[in-house]
Write an enzyme that holds these catalytic residues in place. Structure first.
Site, mmCIF file in Angstrom:
data_model
loop_
_atom_site.group_PDB
_atom_site.id
_atom_site.type_symbol
_atom_site.label_atom_id
_atom_site.label_comp_id
_atom_site.label_asym_id
_atom_site.label_seq_id
_atom_site.Cartn_x
_atom_site.Cartn_y
_atom_site.Cartn_z
ATOM 1 N N ARG A 185 18.857 11.149 36.042
ATOM 2 C CA ARG A 185 19.669 12.334 35.744
ATOM 3 C C ARG A 185 21.102 11.971 35.408
ATOM 4 O O ARG A 185 21.803 12.740 34.741
ATOM 5 C CB ARG A 185 19.584 13.339 36.901
ATOM 6 C CG ARG A 185 18.340 14.205 36.801
ATOM 7 C CD ARG A 185 18.027 14.888 38.088
ATOM 8 N NE ARG A 185 17.384 13.987 39.006
ATOM 9 C CZ ARG A 185 17.338 14.127 40.326
ATOM 10 N NH1 ARG A 185 17.939 15.135 40.890
ATOM 11 N NH2 ARG A 185 16.697 13.250 41.072
ATOM 12 N N GLU A 244 15.243 5.512 52.335
ATOM 13 C CA GLU A 244 14.866 5.943 53.681
ATOM 14 C C GLU A 244 13.606 5.193 54.140
ATOM 15 O O GLU A 244 13.520 4.725 55.264
ATOM 16 C CB GLU A 244 14.622 7.455 53.670
ATOM 17 C CG GLU A 244 14.651 8.050 55.058
ATOM 18 C CD GLU A 244 14.461 9.562 55.018
ATOM 19 O OE1 GLU A 244 14.535 10.145 53.927
ATOM 20 O OE2 GLU A 244 14.223 10.128 56.090
HETATM 21 P P1 AMP Z 1 21.689 7.960 47.276
HETATM 22 O O1 AMP Z 1 21.391 6.584 46.774
HETATM 23 O O2 AMP Z 1 21.192 8.201 48.670
HETATM 24 O O3 AMP Z 1 23.154 8.335 47.115
HETATM 25 O O4 AMP Z 1 20.827 8.973 46.410
HETATM 26 C C1 AMP Z 1 21.230 9.330 45.151
HETATM 27 C C2 AMP Z 1 20.098 9.489 44.195
HETATM 28 O O5 AMP Z 1 18.990 10.190 44.749
HETATM 29 C C3 AMP Z 1 20.581 10.299 43.019
HETATM 30 O O6 AMP Z 1 20.151 9.661 41.823
HETATM 31 C C4 AMP Z 1 19.971 11.662 43.202
HETATM 32 O O7 AMP Z 1 19.497 12.138 41.970
HETATM 33 C C5 AMP Z 1 18.849 11.489 44.199
HETATM 34 N N1 AMP Z 1 18.924 12.450 45.326
HETATM 35 C C6 AMP Z 1 19.145 12.126 46.624
HETATM 36 N N2 AMP Z 1 19.152 13.224 47.416
HETATM 37 C C7 AMP Z 1 18.935 14.268 46.598
HETATM 38 C C8 AMP Z 1 18.855 15.691 46.794
HETATM 39 N N3 AMP Z 1 18.984 16.271 48.006
HETATM 40 N N4 AMP Z 1 18.650 16.472 45.711
HETATM 41 C C9 AMP Z 1 18.520 15.918 44.471
HETATM 42 N N5 AMP Z 1 18.580 14.603 44.218
HETATM 43 C C10 AMP Z 1 18.785 13.772 45.270
#
Ligand code: AMP
Length: 173
Positions: free
Chosen positions: A58, A95
């Protein structure tokens, strides 16, 4: 512009307990999409940015239009196995398990000033890995820009000392 109001919350997707922030509803609204892009373009126009690194998938949607408007190169940070030429790789913890992100070795040049763009900052693991790739190519990460930030997950702290910019923040996770 009420950006929060055009982002759909989908509870329990992709698994129970996750509040998924769905930007497809933002994209359906041309005024909201233009406003989103303009916020980033206005911010980065004066910062002498030499490249936008967009994070699959995205991040591509927003990053590509921002790079187009800034008239600067667009670099794709892609999931494992998608890039065809010589690349560098960084793995990061999810996770449950691991994910891997890659960049072409010739995508950035030494000293280029880079903004990393993704749709959402959660734990910061994804963009931390991208920062490592950018630094490996001797480019300079200037800021990470997100449409959405989930502050409770403290991604901003993980990314320190890199500045983080986000347009909307949601307190539920
Ligand atoms: P992180 O690496 O934990 O910061 O996760 C970021 C990535 O996971 C991004 O590319 C987001 O598109 C996706 N993502 C994580 N949590 C969500 C959420 N609650 N809603 C939508 N996309 C998420």
């Amino acid at each position: 512009m009420d950006l929060k109001g055009v982002i759909r919350n989908v509870p329990d997707f992709p698994k129970p307990g996750i509040q998924f922030k769905d930007i497809t509803t933002l994209l359906l609204n041309p005024q909201a999409f233009q406003y989103t892009i303009n916020c980033f373009v206005d911010r980065y126009t004066s910062l002498n940015i030499n490249a936008i690194v967009a994070v699959e998938s995205r991040g591509f949607i927003f990053g590509s239009v921002i790079a187009y408007n800034l008239k600067c190169p667009l670099v794709l940070a892609r999931k494992k196995g998608k890039l065809p030429a010589e690349k560098i790789t960084e793995s990061f913890a999810l996770e449950y398990g691991w994910d891997t992100i890659e960049m072409h070795v010739d995508a950035l040049k030494e000293g280029q000033r880079v903004v990393i763009v993704d749709d959402l900052l959660a734990t910061g693991g994804t963009v931390s890995a991208v920062v490592k790739l950018v630094k490996q190519l001797k480019a300079i990460p200037i800021e990470a820009g997100f449409v959405i930030e989930l502050p409770a997950l403290k991604g901003r702290e993980i990314l320190q000392p890199l500045p983080v910019f986000s347009l909307v923040q949601f307190d539920d996770i």
